[in-house]
Design a protein around this motif. Structure first.
Motif, PDB file in Angstrom:
ATOM      1  N   GLY A 190       0.837  -1.193   0.000  1.00 36.55           N
ATOM      2  CA  GLY A 190       0.000   0.000   0.000  1.00 36.55           C
ATOM      3  C   GLY A 190       0.870   1.241   0.000  1.00 36.55           C
ATOM      4  N   THR A 191       0.271   2.370   0.360  1.00 36.36           N
ATOM      5  CA  THR A 191       0.995   3.646   0.348  1.00 36.36           C
ATOM      6  C   THR A 191       0.786   4.381   1.667  1.00 36.36           C
ATOM      7  N   LEU A 192       1.867   4.945   2.180  1.00 38.63           N
ATOM      8  CA  LEU A 192       1.811   5.768   3.395  1.00 38.63           C
ATOM      9  C   LEU A 192       1.145   7.097   3.060  1.00 38.63           C
ATOM     10  N   THR A 193       0.147   7.503   3.831  1.00 42.28           N
ATOM     11  CA  THR A 193      -0.569   8.752   3.558  1.00 42.28           C
ATOM     12  C   THR A 193       0.100   9.945   4.230  1.00 42.28           C
ATOM     13  N   PHE A 194       0.317   9.858   5.536  1.00 41.96           N
ATOM     14  CA  PHE A 194       1.019  10.941   6.228  1.00 41.96           C
ATOM     15  C   PHE A 194       1.568  10.424   7.543  1.00 41.96           C
ATOM     16  N   TYR A 195       2.472  11.198   8.114  1.00 39.85           N
ATOM     17  CA  TYR A 195       2.943  10.890   9.463  1.00 39.85           C
ATOM     18  C   TYR A 195       3.149  12.195  10.217  1.00 39.85           C
ATOM     19  N   TYR A 196       3.209  12.045  11.522  1.00 35.52           N
ATOM     20  CA  TYR A 196       3.255  13.184  12.428  1.00 35.52           C
ATOM     21  C   TYR A 196       4.508  13.029  13.271  1.00 35.52           C
ATOM     22  N   GLN A 230      -3.771  19.762  -2.527  1.00 33.13           N
ATOM     23  CA  GLN A 230      -4.382  20.856  -3.285  1.00 33.13           C
ATOM     24  C   GLN A 230      -4.105  22.168  -2.567  1.00 33.13           C
ATOM     25  N   ASP A 231      -3.604  23.132  -3.305  1.00 38.63           N
ATOM     26  CA  ASP A 231      -3.292  24.452  -2.739  1.00 38.63           C
ATOM     27  C   ASP A 231      -2.381  24.347  -1.516  1.00 38.63           C
ATOM     28  N   GLY A 232      -1.429  23.416  -1.566  1.00 36.99           N
ATOM     29  CA  GLY A 232      -0.473  23.275  -0.472  1.00 36.99           C
ATOM     30  C   GLY A 232      -1.026  22.597   0.758  1.00 36.99           C
ATOM     31  N   LYS A 233      -2.218  21.992   0.671  1.00 39.29           N
ATOM     32  CA  LYS A 233      -2.818  21.315   1.820  1.00 39.29           C
ATOM     33  C   LYS A 233      -3.066  19.840   1.487  1.00 39.29           C
ATOM     34  N   LEU A 234      -3.024  18.986   2.519  1.00 37.64           N
ATOM     35  CA  LEU A 234      -3.385  17.585   2.370  1.00 37.64           C
ATOM     36  C   LEU A 234      -4.902  17.477   2.462  1.00 37.64           C
ATOM     37  N   VAL A 235      -5.553  17.068   1.369  1.00 38.20           N
ATOM     38  CA  VAL A 235      -7.016  17.039   1.356  1.00 38.20           C
ATOM     39  C   VAL A 235      -7.582  15.639   1.555  1.00 38.20           C
ATOM     40  N   GLY A 236      -6.775  14.608   1.278  1.00 44.08           N
ATOM     41  CA  GLY A 236      -7.300  13.256   1.428  1.00 44.08           C
ATOM     42  C   GLY A 236      -6.340  12.219   0.882  1.00 44.08           C
ATOM     43  N   ALA A 237      -6.875  11.021   0.603  1.00 46.06           N
ATOM     44  CA  ALA A 237      -6.057   9.909   0.117  1.00 46.06           C
ATOM     45  C   ALA A 237      -6.861   9.051  -0.839  1.00 46.06           C
ATOM     46  N   ILE A 238      -6.204   8.567  -1.884  1.00 44.24           N
ATOM     47  CA  ILE A 238      -6.816   7.633  -2.822  1.00 44.24           C
ATOM     48  C   ILE A 238      -7.183   6.340  -2.081  1.00 44.24           C
ATOM     49  N   THR A 239      -8.371   5.784  -2.367  1.00 43.20           N
ATOM     50  CA  THR A 239      -8.779   4.552  -1.681  1.00 43.20           C
ATOM     51  C   THR A 239      -9.170   3.427  -2.635  1.00 43.20           C
ATOM     52  N   HIS A 240     -10.035   3.699  -3.611  1.00 41.91           N
ATOM     53  CA  HIS A 240     -10.543   2.646  -4.488  1.00 41.91           C
ATOM     54  C   HIS A 240     -10.520   3.097  -5.950  1.00 41.91           C
ATOM     55  N   VAL A 241     -10.375   2.149  -6.846  1.00 43.27           N
ATOM     56  CA  VAL A 241     -10.411   2.424  -8.274  1.00 43.27           C
ATOM     57  C   VAL A 241     -11.787   2.059  -8.826  1.00 43.27           C
ATOM     58  N   PHE A 242     -12.226   2.755  -9.861  1.00 38.55           N
ATOM     59  CA  PHE A 242     -13.424   2.369 -10.588  1.00 38.55           C
ATOM     60  C   PHE A 242     -13.056   1.208 -11.511  1.00 38.55           C
ATOM     61  N   VAL A 243     -13.700   0.080 -11.325  1.00 39.51           N
ATOM     62  CA  VAL A 243     -13.336  -1.112 -12.105  1.00 39.51           C
ATOM     63  C   VAL A 243     -13.498  -0.873 -13.600  1.00 39.51           C
ATOM     64  N   ASN A 244     -14.530  -0.127 -13.997  1.00 39.17           N
ATOM     65  CA  ASN A 244     -14.770   0.099 -15.423  1.00 39.17           C
ATOM     66  C   ASN A 244     -14.048   1.308 -15.996  1.00 39.17           C
ATOM     67  N   ASP A 245     -13.316   2.027 -15.136  1.00 38.78           N
ATOM     68  CA  ASP A 245     -12.533   3.174 -15.607  1.00 38.78           C
ATOM     69  C   ASP A 245     -11.381   3.404 -14.638  1.00 38.78           C
ATOM     70  N   PRO A 246     -10.235   2.730 -14.863  1.00 45.42           N
ATOM     71  CA  PRO A 246      -9.125   2.822 -13.909  1.00 45.42           C
ATOM     72  C   PRO A 246      -8.502   4.204 -13.784  1.00 45.42           C
ATOM     73  N   SER A 247      -8.878   5.138 -14.659  1.00 47.13           N
ATOM     74  CA  SER A 247      -8.355   6.501 -14.500  1.00 47.13           C
ATOM     75  C   SER A 247      -9.046   7.236 -13.359  1.00 47.13           C
ATOM     76  N   LYS A 248     -10.167   6.673 -12.848  1.00 47.91           N
ATOM     77  CA  LYS A 248     -10.925   7.323 -11.782  1.00 47.91           C
ATOM     78  C   LYS A 248     -10.999   6.438 -10.544  1.00 47.91           C
ATOM     79  N   GLY A 249     -11.226   7.070  -9.414  1.00 49.78           N
ATOM     80  CA  GLY A 249     -11.376   6.319  -8.179  1.00 49.78           C
ATOM     81  C   GLY A 249     -11.931   7.193  -7.076  1.00 49.78           C
TER      82      GLY A 249
END
Length: 428
Positions: free
Chosen positions: A220-226, A384-403
């Motif tokens: 997986g991928t590390l999102t953030f640490y403190y 976005q705009d120098g802020k952490l807004v979230g993390a990728i979680t799931h892919v759209f099975v029928n369109d891997p460019s989106k999630g």
């Protein structure tokens, strides 16, 4: 007659105005604003509405919010605290009442590093059934006696704690066929069952006819640490069993440095995958203490490098815009890289749920290399705009460019509960 006609015209005109106002784009945008949201001290929110929509904002004069209205409305969070915000059309008609929490800025270090994940479950998870041919040649199904269900977690057998799958067979053989009393976690409720093991004709072992699993591993991928608390967040979604889909309980586990070795590209109806290697003895960088719908959490053993960005503030929903953003991910031996994405849609959430945003990969390099979002990229931080807004979680099975993506604020909530129920997650 004239009075009736005048009333009819006025009623029709008023009805038209009400329908027009309620379904107009500006009013629709207002209805999307959550009735409770958070912003940071020092932040400013700007609102502008086209003619003829005159929307006024009212709040307590001595509260934490300062409102200025010229060509547009600017709301500034001056001090910490809670404020009530009332929106009115033309200064007369109430549109919405909003509670605003002004909080101190929260800063974290975004990740993007690929990590190996090994999780040992608490107990043994039932993932399947197996009939047994007894010494007499007959077929037995002892699991039916105990009415065991797929997804059950066997915690104890005859009062002995189950730490690995082999423990069940070992206890059954020591008792030489005597009945086993199982303590089971079934959907977070404790139930008990009794099973009589059967001696297998094939290997002479006493068995109860269950396939069980006690650990899982992946990338997986590390999102953030403190850094000051040495706590991390990763994945953005729960680790679930591949066969049952159940969220795995945590006995213990670790995250590890990982070297990416190859990529299976994502295609329509065929999710791709990052492949890599890690060695538990030398690569361990942190433990796993929580496995939640919003990712995994634990403490790091040593400091990371300062990351791709260094410390950045997180963003609350009110600060996130639909439009361009960046993600951080590791897809080869070049380490953490930055890629272009677009936040296609954001959902206003008043309570935590994992699917907060729809994100589209727009970076040609990433699309050519991976085909879009693939397994192993879960947890990739979104900036976005120098802020952490979230993390990728799931892919759209029928369109891997989106999630889908989860909001950073929900992941911060999990960090708070890990540190301490009374711990306030702020910078020192």
């Amino acid at each position: 007659m004239n009075n009736k006609l005048t009333k009819l015209v006025l009623f029709s005109l008023l009805s038209f105005i009400l329908v027009f106002v309620n379904y107009s784009a500006p009013i629709q945008e207002i209805t999307k604003i959550p009735s409770n949201f958070k912003i940071f001290q020092g932040e400013k929110l700007n609102y502008s509405f086209p003619f003829p929509f005159k929307v006024t904002f009212e709040t307590d004069k001595e509260g934490p919010l300062k409102i200025s209205e010229k060509d547009a409305t600017t709301i500034e969070a001056v001090t910490t605290g809670t404020a009530s915000l009332n929106l009115k059309l033309f200064g007369l008609f109430p549109l919405k009442h909003i509670s605003v929490d002004v909080v101190p800025t929260i800063k974290v270090v975004p990740g993007g590093q690929a990590i190996g994940v090994k999780l040992n479950t608490k107990g043994a998870l039932v993932v399947g059934y197996s009939d047994i041919i007894g010494e007499d040649g007959k077929i037995y199904s002892p699991y039916k006696e105990g009415r065991i269900q797929i997804g059950d977690i066997i915690l104890e057998v005859n009062g002995l704690e189950i730490k690995q799958a082999e423990d069940i067979t070992e206890i059954a053989n020591k008792l030489k066929g005597d009945p086993l009393k199982l303590k089971i976690n079934r959907k977070n409720s404790i139930v008990y069952a009794v099973i009589h093991p059967v001696k297998s004709k094939e290997d002479k072992q006493y068995r109860i006819g269950l396939w069980v699993r006690d650990h899982t591993a992946g990338i997986g991928t590390l999102t953030f640490y403190y850094p000051s608390k040495k706590v991390y967040a990763a994945l953005g979604h729960a680790i679930t069993d591949i066969d049952t889909g159940h969220v795995l309980s945590v006995e213990n586990g670790e995250i590890m440095n990982t070297r990416i070795t190859s990529i299976d590209q994502g295609r329509r109806s065929k999710p791709g995958e990052l492949k890599g290697v890690f060695f538990e003895e030398v690569d361990a960088i942190g433990n796993i203490l929580k496995n939640t719908p919003f990712g995994i959490y634990g403490y790091i053993y040593r400091d990371f490098e300062n990351g791709f960005y260094g410390e950045v503030p997180i963003a609350y929903q009110s600060q996130i815009k639909e439009g361009p953003a960046k993600i951080l991910a590791t897809i080869d031996n070049k380490g953490v890289q930055e890629f272009d994405v677009e936040i296609v849609k954001k959902a206003y959430q008043e309570s935590p749920t994992p699917k907060g945003m729809i994100v589209k990969i727009t970076d040609r390099r990433l699309l050519e290399k991976t085909g879009g979002i693939i397994q192993g990229m879960s947890g990739s931080p979104i900036i976005q705009d120098g802020k952490l807004v979230g993390a990728i979680t799931h892919v759209f099975v029928n369109d891997p460019s989106k999630g889908y993506a989860v909001y950073a604020e929900w992941m911060v909530n999990e960090v708070n509960s890990l540190l301490d129920d009374k711990q306030v997650f702020t910078n020192e």
